[in-house]
Design a protein around this motif. Structure first.
Motif, short mmCIF file in Angstrom:
data_model
loop_
_atom_site.label_atom_id
_atom_site.label_comp_id
_atom_site.label_asym_id
_atom_site.label_seq_id
_atom_site.Cartn_x
_atom_site.Cartn_y
_atom_site.Cartn_z
N MET A 1 -28.89 -25.63 19.95
CA MET A 1 -27.82 -26.07 20.35
C MET A 1 -26.59 -25.50 19.55
SD MET A 1 -28.59 -30.21 21.16
CE MET A 1 -26.96 -30.40 20.81
N ASN B 1 -26.05 -22.09 20.12
CA ASN B 1 -25.25 -21.89 21.46
C ASN B 1 -23.54 -22.32 21.08
OD1 ASN B 1 -27.21 -20.84 22.80
ND2 ASN B 1 -27.82 -22.85 23.72
N ALA B 2 -23.54 -23.44 20.62
CA ALA B 2 -22.13 -23.96 20.09
C ALA B 2 -21.22 -22.92 19.52
CB ALA B 2 -22.24 -25.28 19.31
N THR C 1 -20.29 -20.16 21.76
CA THR C 1 -19.08 -20.32 22.51
C THR C 1 -17.69 -20.36 21.80
OG1 THR C 1 -20.53 -22.11 23.83
CG2 THR C 1 -18.19 -22.47 24.04
N ALA C 2 -17.84 -20.89 20.58
CA ALA C 2 -16.62 -20.97 19.82
C ALA C 2 -16.40 -19.46 19.09
CB ALA C 2 -16.77 -21.97 18.66
N THR D 1 -16.99 -24.23 11.92
CA THR D 1 -18.07 -25.18 11.46
C THR D 1 -17.35 -26.37 10.67
OG1 THR D 1 -18.73 -24.13 9.39
CG2 THR D 1 -19.86 -23.98 11.63
N GLU E 1 -16.19 -31.27 16.15
CA GLU E 1 -17.37 -31.22 17.01
C GLU E 1 -18.56 -30.54 16.28
OE1 GLU E 1 -14.83 -27.50 18.42
OE2 GLU E 1 -14.22 -29.66 17.64
N PHE E 2 -18.41 -30.05 15.45
CA PHE E 2 -19.52 -29.23 14.50
C PHE E 2 -19.93 -30.16 13.31
CE2 PHE E 2 -18.30 -25.53 16.56
CZ PHE E 2 -19.29 -24.84 16.72
#
Length: 174
Positions: free
Chosen positions: A59, A62-63, A66-67, A87, A91-92
């Motif tokens: 996850m 993948n995050a 995306t970023a 990071t 959201e991180f």
């Protein structure tokens, strides 16, 4: 329910409550099942935690994908700086809280965390290799250097000393 349907529910619970809340009953409750069913699917708590941490590592990667900008970073420093900035976004924060739980478990010699932590680090090192410049003379060594600086800078940020971490990022060679 299957392992594949349980893992996102378990991950959501751990991201919200941390690894301290990763005992069987709260996890089972969060997934809408019983602790016996979790053991049926994962075998034992250690295997469940290992699968959960592996899922969380995916996850996180993948995050980051995306970023992160679509192109490779122009340098090791740029890669580290971009990951550090990404990071630092709200959201991180849940990912980093879980990571620091894992690090704390490892520092307390909790054997259940060593293999999952190593697996997570392997995923993240491979991710960094894939985002370094294609011209990097030694992507494996570069990924280790970048990861070391990122981890240190993140830790320093988490203890209220982002200035020290950011100075370290700035000093990283191209």
């Amino acid at each position: 329910m299957s392992r594949e349907t349980l893992l996102p529910l378990l991950a959501s619970h751990v991201m919200e409550h941390g690894l301290a809340a990763a005992s069987l009953r709260p996890l089972a409750s969060a997934a809408g099942t019983s602790d016996r069913m979790l053991l049926y699917h994962f075998g034992n708590k250690e295997a469940l935690v290992a699968a959960l941490l592996e899922y969380l590592a995916g996850m996180f990667a993948n995050a980051l994908d995306t970023a992160f900008p679509q192109e490779r970073a122009p340098s090791r420093r740029a890669c580290a700086k971009t990951v550090y900035e990404i990071t630092g976004r709200p959201e991180f924060a849940p990912f980093l809280r879980v990571w620091w739980d894992i690090v704390a478990g490892c520092s307390n010699n909790n054997a259940a965390y060593f293999d999952p932590a190593g697996g997570i680090m392997d995923v993240l090192l491979a991710w960094v290799v894939d985002h370094l410049p294609e011209s990097d003379p030694d992507p494996q060594a570069g990924a280790r250097a970048v990861m070391t600086v990122i981890e240190g800078a993140q830790m320093l940020r988490s203890v209220g000393r982002p200035d020290v971490g950011e100075a370290g990022l700035a000093a990283l060679e191209g």
